[in-house]
Design a protein around this motif. Structure first.
Motif, PDB file in Angstrom:
ATOM      1  N   ASP A  14     -10.681   7.040 -12.339  1.00 30.60           N
ATOM      2  CA  ASP A  14     -10.502   5.640 -12.747  1.00 30.60           C
ATOM      3  C   ASP A  14      -9.314   5.448 -13.688  1.00 30.60           C
ATOM      4  O   ASP A  14      -8.773   4.355 -13.784  1.00 30.60           O
ATOM      5  CB  ASP A  14     -11.767   5.106 -13.418  1.00 30.60           C
ATOM      6  CG  ASP A  14     -12.935   4.962 -12.462  1.00 30.60           C
ATOM      7  OD1 ASP A  14     -12.708   4.942 -11.231  1.00 30.60           O
ATOM      8  OD2 ASP A  14     -14.082   4.878 -12.953  1.00 30.60           O
ATOM      9  N   ASN A  15      -8.914   6.517 -14.375  1.00 39.26           N
ATOM     10  CA  ASN A  15      -7.820   6.420 -15.338  1.00 39.26           C
ATOM     11  C   ASN A  15      -6.465   6.836 -14.781  1.00 39.26           C
ATOM     12  O   ASN A  15      -5.468   6.796 -15.494  1.00 39.26           O
ATOM     13  CB  ASN A  15      -8.136   7.257 -16.577  1.00 39.26           C
ATOM     14  CG  ASN A  15      -9.080   6.547 -17.513  1.00 39.26           C
ATOM     15  OD1 ASN A  15      -8.644   5.788 -18.359  1.00 39.26           O
ATOM     16  ND2 ASN A  15     -10.371   6.753 -17.338  1.00 39.26           N
ATOM     17  N   LEU A  16      -6.421   7.244 -13.531  1.00 42.57           N
ATOM     18  CA  LEU A  16      -5.159   7.618 -12.897  1.00 42.57           C
ATOM     19  C   LEU A  16      -4.624   6.451 -12.079  1.00 42.57           C
ATOM     20  O   LEU A  16      -5.393   5.644 -11.556  1.00 42.57           O
ATOM     21  CB  LEU A  16      -5.349   8.840 -11.993  1.00 42.57           C
ATOM     22  CG  LEU A  16      -5.731  10.137 -12.705  1.00 42.57           C
ATOM     23  CD1 LEU A  16      -6.059  11.217 -11.682  1.00 42.57           C
ATOM     24  CD2 LEU A  16      -4.612  10.603 -13.623  1.00 42.57           C
ATOM     25  N   VAL A  48       2.791  16.155 -12.619  1.00 42.61           N
ATOM     26  CA  VAL A  48       1.826  17.020 -13.299  1.00 42.61           C
ATOM     27  C   VAL A  48       1.744  16.681 -14.788  1.00 42.61           C
ATOM     28  O   VAL A  48       0.662  16.753 -15.386  1.00 42.61           O
ATOM     29  CB  VAL A  48       2.152  18.519 -13.054  1.00 42.61           C
ATOM     30  CG1 VAL A  48       3.422  18.929 -13.756  1.00 42.61           C
ATOM     31  CG2 VAL A  48       0.982  19.395 -13.464  1.00 42.61           C
ATOM     32  N   GLU A  49       2.856  16.295 -15.386  1.00 44.28           N
ATOM     33  CA  GLU A  49       2.846  15.930 -16.799  1.00 44.28           C
ATOM     34  C   GLU A  49       1.953  14.714 -17.055  1.00 44.28           C
ATOM     35  O   GLU A  49       1.224  14.660 -18.048  1.00 44.28           O
ATOM     36  CB  GLU A  49       4.263  15.636 -17.290  1.00 44.28           C
ATOM     37  CG  GLU A  49       5.185  16.845 -17.271  1.00 44.28           C
ATOM     38  CD  GLU A  49       5.831  17.089 -15.901  1.00 44.28           C
ATOM     39  OE1 GLU A  49       5.681  16.251 -14.975  1.00 44.28           O
ATOM     40  OE2 GLU A  49       6.468  18.133 -15.755  1.00 44.28           O
ATOM     41  N   ASP A  50       2.027  13.725 -16.160  1.00 46.35           N
ATOM     42  CA  ASP A  50       1.191  12.528 -16.304  1.00 46.35           C
ATOM     43  C   ASP A  50      -0.282  12.854 -16.109  1.00 46.35           C
ATOM     44  O   ASP A  50      -1.153  12.322 -16.798  1.00 46.35           O
ATOM     45  CB  ASP A  50       1.625  11.447 -15.309  1.00 46.35           C
ATOM     46  CG  ASP A  50       3.015  10.915 -15.603  1.00 46.35           C
ATOM     47  OD1 ASP A  50       3.498  11.077 -16.749  1.00 46.35           O
ATOM     48  OD2 ASP A  50       3.631  10.341 -14.682  1.00 46.35           O
ATOM     49  N   LYS A  57      -6.387  13.418 -22.568  1.00 49.32           N
ATOM     50  CA  LYS A  57      -6.846  12.233 -23.304  1.00 49.32           C
ATOM     51  C   LYS A  57      -8.348  12.031 -23.109  1.00 49.32           C
ATOM     52  O   LYS A  57      -9.047  11.550 -24.000  1.00 49.32           O
ATOM     53  CB  LYS A  57      -6.079  10.997 -22.814  1.00 49.32           C
ATOM     54  CG  LYS A  57      -6.480   9.703 -23.483  1.00 49.32           C
ATOM     55  CD  LYS A  57      -5.666   8.536 -22.969  1.00 49.32           C
ATOM     56  CE  LYS A  57      -6.218   8.134 -21.620  1.00 49.32           C
ATOM     57  NZ  LYS A  57      -5.606   6.912 -21.093  1.00 49.32           N
ATOM     58  N   LEU A  58      -8.859  12.441 -21.946  1.00 48.30           N
ATOM     59  CA  LEU A  58     -10.281  12.299 -21.638  1.00 48.30           C
ATOM     60  C   LEU A  58     -11.068  13.580 -21.929  1.00 48.30           C
ATOM     61  O   LEU A  58     -12.200  13.735 -21.488  1.00 48.30           O
ATOM     62  CB  LEU A  58     -10.446  11.899 -20.164  1.00 48.30           C
ATOM     63  CG  LEU A  58      -9.830  10.557 -19.789  1.00 48.30           C
ATOM     64  CD1 LEU A  58      -9.832  10.375 -18.278  1.00 48.30           C
ATOM     65  CD2 LEU A  58     -10.571   9.422 -20.468  1.00 48.30           C
ATOM     66  N   ALA A  64      -4.941  25.462 -14.877  1.00 51.97           N
ATOM     67  CA  ALA A  64      -3.787  25.966 -14.122  1.00 51.97           C
ATOM     68  C   ALA A  64      -3.113  24.829 -13.365  1.00 51.97           C
ATOM     69  O   ALA A  64      -3.354  24.640 -12.183  1.00 51.97           O
ATOM     70  CB  ALA A  64      -4.243  27.065 -13.161  1.00 51.97           C
ATOM     71  N   PRO A  65      -2.273  24.075 -14.050  1.00 54.60           N
ATOM     72  CA  PRO A  65      -1.586  22.979 -13.348  1.00 54.60           C
ATOM     73  C   PRO A  65      -0.468  23.501 -12.446  1.00 54.60           C
ATOM     74  O   PRO A  65       0.254  24.422 -12.814  1.00 54.60           O
ATOM     75  CB  PRO A  65      -1.019  22.137 -14.486  1.00 54.60           C
ATOM     76  CG  PRO A  65      -0.844  23.089 -15.609  1.00 54.60           C
ATOM     77  CD  PRO A  65      -1.936  24.115 -15.461  1.00 54.60           C
ATOM     78  N   PHE A  66      -0.383  22.945 -11.266  1.00 58.66           N
ATOM     79  CA  PHE A  66       0.677  23.290 -10.319  1.00 58.66           C
ATOM     80  C   PHE A  66       1.454  22.023  -9.991  1.00 58.66           C
ATOM     81  O   PHE A  66       0.873  21.041  -9.555  1.00 58.66           O
ATOM     82  CB  PHE A  66       0.088  23.897  -9.034  1.00 58.66           C
ATOM     83  CG  PHE A  66      -0.597  25.201  -9.272  1.00 58.66           C
ATOM     84  CD1 PHE A  66       0.140  26.364  -9.375  1.00 58.66           C
ATOM     85  CD2 PHE A  66      -1.966  25.270  -9.415  1.00 58.66           C
ATOM     86  CE1 PHE A  66      -0.486  27.583  -9.604  1.00 58.66           C
ATOM     87  CE2 PHE A  66      -2.606  26.483  -9.634  1.00 58.66           C
ATOM     88  CZ  PHE A  66      -1.859  27.637  -9.722  1.00 58.66           C
TER      89      PHE A  66
END
Length: 68
Positions: A14-16, A48-50, A57-58, A64-66
């Motif tokens: 919901d926050n994206l 990925v930064e966003d 924030k949540l 492991a972000p790609f």
């Protein structure tokens, strides 16, 4: 088949600004065994930064972000 989405994942979605997709072992295990797992692999068509900024924030733990 009724699919249960954890409220925390729903809150993240919901926050994206773009859709959030649940992928990987979580989906496989739910389909095969109808049991939720403790972690989830997700992807979204955003930078990925966003994604990391919104997730943190949540109070999500980003392991492991790609970027692709």
């Amino acid at each position: 088949m009724k699919i249960y989405i954890h409220p925390f994942l729903q809150q993240l979605a919901d926050n994206l600004e773009k859709p959030l997709y649940l992928v990987g072992g979580h989906v496989r295990d739910f389909i095969l065994y109808n049991t939720p797992v403790s972690d989830a692999d997700v992807c979204a068509p955003i930078l990925v930064e966003d994604f990391i900024k919104t997730a943190k924030k949540l109070d999500f733990k980003v392991v492991a972000p790609f970027p692709k």
